[in-house]
Design an enzyme around this catalytic site. Structure first.
Site, PDB file in Angstrom:
ATOM      1  N   ASP A   1     -47.470  86.031 -73.037  1.00 36.65           N
ATOM      2  CA  ASP A   1     -48.335  85.420 -74.037  1.00 36.65           C
ATOM      3  C   ASP A   1     -49.543  84.737 -73.385  1.00 36.65           C
ATOM      4  O   ASP A   1     -49.380  83.960 -72.430  1.00 36.65           O
ATOM      5  CB  ASP A   1     -47.494  84.372 -74.787  1.00 36.65           C
ATOM      6  CG  ASP A   1     -48.156  83.840 -76.031  1.00 36.65           C
ATOM      7  OD1 ASP A   1     -48.358  84.623 -76.962  1.00 36.65           O
ATOM      8  OD2 ASP A   1     -48.467  82.632 -76.070  1.00 36.65           O
TER       9      ASP A   1
ATOM     10  N   GLU B   1     -50.829  89.968 -72.680  1.00 34.64           N
ATOM     11  CA  GLU B   1     -51.764  89.851 -73.804  1.00 34.64           C
ATOM     12  C   GLU B   1     -53.129  89.471 -73.254  1.00 34.64           C
ATOM     13  O   GLU B   1     -53.348  88.341 -72.850  1.00 34.64           O
ATOM     14  CB  GLU B   1     -51.277  88.782 -74.786  1.00 34.64           C
ATOM     15  CG  GLU B   1     -52.134  88.705 -76.026  1.00 34.64           C
ATOM     16  CD  GLU B   1     -51.917  87.432 -76.833  1.00 34.64           C
ATOM     17  OE1 GLU B   1     -51.377  86.439 -76.306  1.00 34.64           O
ATOM     18  OE2 GLU B   1     -52.323  87.433 -78.005  1.00 34.64           O
TER      19      GLU B   1
END
Ligand code: GLC
Ligand code: CA
Length: 532
Positions: free
Chosen positions: A203, A267
């Site tokens: 993330d 990401e």
């Protein structure tokens, strides 16, 4: 049981937003047992080779699990560590690999590290987070903004200092410049790999490091109030893509390489040079930054062609691309470009060279749900309302069948089911040989069966007529031609190839036909995979 082979370039990863996938105990929230019960569907019916689970760690769920209170456990709403062990074991029996979501930038404010950190200025954990004194007028230390709206700083009454939170105020940012934080976080990766998981999705890694001097960020002159996300008011030169990010990606891959057959995807919202730089920094084939271009670029054949040709050239044989049409943060592809073109997008993604990620529900062309103001769940919409930033619409429960609550749960789901579920659901689509679902099944099967599609090189070709994408995949003697009409208008096409067999058509109505490529008409919203 550890899977022996490493990740292949034809892997298909199913991204499953756990809360919305399948509820097994009827509390209205999807859970791990629901996944276990669906493994046959995932591996046999659909045929995916891996799953990525959204965060399942204990969490107050302010940002639906992206606010972690304990990195080494499982939230009771999803199950227990034992149930997770069972899921790993059963998934491997089904030849499905498991990826977890790793959230390194911030924790929940309920995490014990933060509880300690905020308790006093000289607590040993103080420096695990980013604290700063107010300006002389009491204002926050600088102009940094939270992605979810407002200042990125929150004043903590106990010590009179501000802490940094690039997302919600209940998600304080960790201080990775403290070596102990880095050490602990890398050990968390090992902890889960020791339990048998096969990889991670990371993330927002590009915001982990911030300017240590905490200087203001410059204003963005292109920003338009009321039109753009308020976060875009500034250029984020001090809170993202710092040089240390690249070094950290290398460290991540080194930890993964202590094991066999692991994989990591990050990401990374950036342009093509930014992605290449990230690949090169990590320097490992099984590390991939997500390529979000199929989500972000305008849906036009020439634009995608130019981008993909250049990307493939830059990656060469060193790295594998990683494609994705949608995720839990972006509106669903069938809502963005329409259901007919979403079939073309599926054919495109699943015939490109590289790993494909399918966001749950894409296999039936699920569209965004409509969430009334009263039912807003997403913290983003709560802090920056009315700008179409809410992520609730793309998070509605998977539509399994036409029974009440779409077969997702016997209880009222945590977020409303999409109203179209009686028509659009897996059970109904499975009975229709031309359905969206049938297309996904076939595309996944073709990828496995055809060496050109699983391992073949991407060979760029010209654009035969406006807004039609044409490319080749080639392996040894097998050549497969992919032809995609990005338009809803019919196109007259003439190619320098002879007859070919249609292995699959986007509408599924022309499969197995022979076609004279010297002169033919390609219908609007149609695409072909052709065996040359
Ligand atoms: C990532 C996640 C998103 C989350 C945010 C903060 O962008 O995909 O869902 O809100 O990070 O963790
Ligand atoms: Ca449940």
């Amino acid at each position: 049981m550890q899977p022996e082979i490493s990740w292949k370039a034809n892997s298909v990863v199913y991204h499953l937003y756990v809360r919305s996938f399948k509820d097994s105990n009827n509390d209205g929230i999807g859970d791990l047992q629901g996944i276990i019960n669906s493994l046959h569907y995932l591996s046999k019916t659909l045929g995916v080779t891996a799953i990525w689970l959204s965060p399942i760690y204990p969490s107050p769920q302010v940002d639906f699990g992206y606010d972690i209170a304990d990195y080494k456990n499982i939230d009771q709403i999803f199950g227990t560590r034992n149930i997770f062990d069972t899921l790993i074991k059963k998934a491997h029996e089904h030849k499905i690999k498991i990826m977890m979501d790793f959230v390194p930038n911030h924790t929940s404010d309920k995490h014990k590290w933060f509880q300690e950190s905020r308790s006093s200025k000289n607590n040993p954990k103080r420096d695990w987070y980013i604290w700063a004194s107010p300006k002389s007028n009491g204002q926050p230390p600088n102009n940094w903004l939270s992605h979810f709206g407002g200042s990125a700083w929150a004043l903590d009454a106990t010590t009179g200092e501000y802490y940094l939170h690039l997302f919600n105020e209940h998600q304080p940012d960790l201080n990775w410049r403290n070596f102990l934080v880095e050490k602990e976080m890398l050990n968390i990766l090992r902890f889960w790999m020791n339990r048998g998981i096969d990889g991670f999705r990371v993330d927002v890694p590009y915001v982990i490091y911030k300017d240590p001097l905490l200087e203001d960020e410059p204003l963005n002159s292109n920003y338009m109030e009321g039109k753009h996300d308020p976060f875009d008011m500034l250029l984020h030169t001090k809170t993202s893509w710092q040089p240390e990010f690249y070094q950290l990606m290398k460290k991540f891959t080194e930890v993964l390489q202590e094991y066999k057959g692991k994989f990591m995807v990050t990401e990374t919202w950036t342009d093509l040079p930014g992605l290449i730089k990230t690949y090169n920094a990590a320097g490992w084939k099984y590390f991939q930054p997500f390529n979000f271009s199929l989500i972000t670029l305008p849906w036009r054949a020439d634009i995608h062609k130019q981008y993909i040709d250049e990307y493939e050239r830059a990656l060469g044989d060193l790295y594998i691309p990683c494609w994705v049409l949608g995720n839990h943060d972006k509106h669903r592809v069938a809502s963005r470009i329409g259901k007919d073109q979403a079939r073309i997008a599926a054919m495109f993604e699943l015939t490109l060279h590289g790993i494909s990620f399918i966001y749950y529900g894409e296999e039936i062309g699920m569209i965004d749900g409509k969430i009334s103001k009263k039912k807003v769940m997403d913290p983003y919409e709560k802090t920056s309302p009315g700008l179409d930033l809410s992520r609730d619409p793309e998070r509605t429960p998977l539509q399994w069948d036409s029974s009440e609550n779409a077969g997702f749960s016997n209880a009222t789901p945590w977020i409303p089911i999409n109203k179209n579920y009686r028509k659009s659901n897996i059970a109904t689509e499975m009975k229709d040989p031309h359905s969206f679902f049938a297309l996904y099944q076939k595309l996944i099967r073709l990828r496995k069966e055809n060496p050109a599609l699983s391992e073949g090189k991407y060979i760029p070709l010209f654009e035969p007529v406006e807004n039609v994408f044409l490319f080749l995949r080639e392996k040894d003697s097998q050549r497969v031609l992919i032809l995609l009409n990005f338009d809803d208008k019919d196109k007259k096409i003439s190619l320098d190839f002879k007859d070919a067999k249609i292995l699959c058509s986007a509408t599924m109505k022309e499969d197995n036909k022979l076609i004279d490529l010297n002169n033919f008409s390609l219908r609007g919203n149609e695409g072909y995979i052709l065996q040359l």
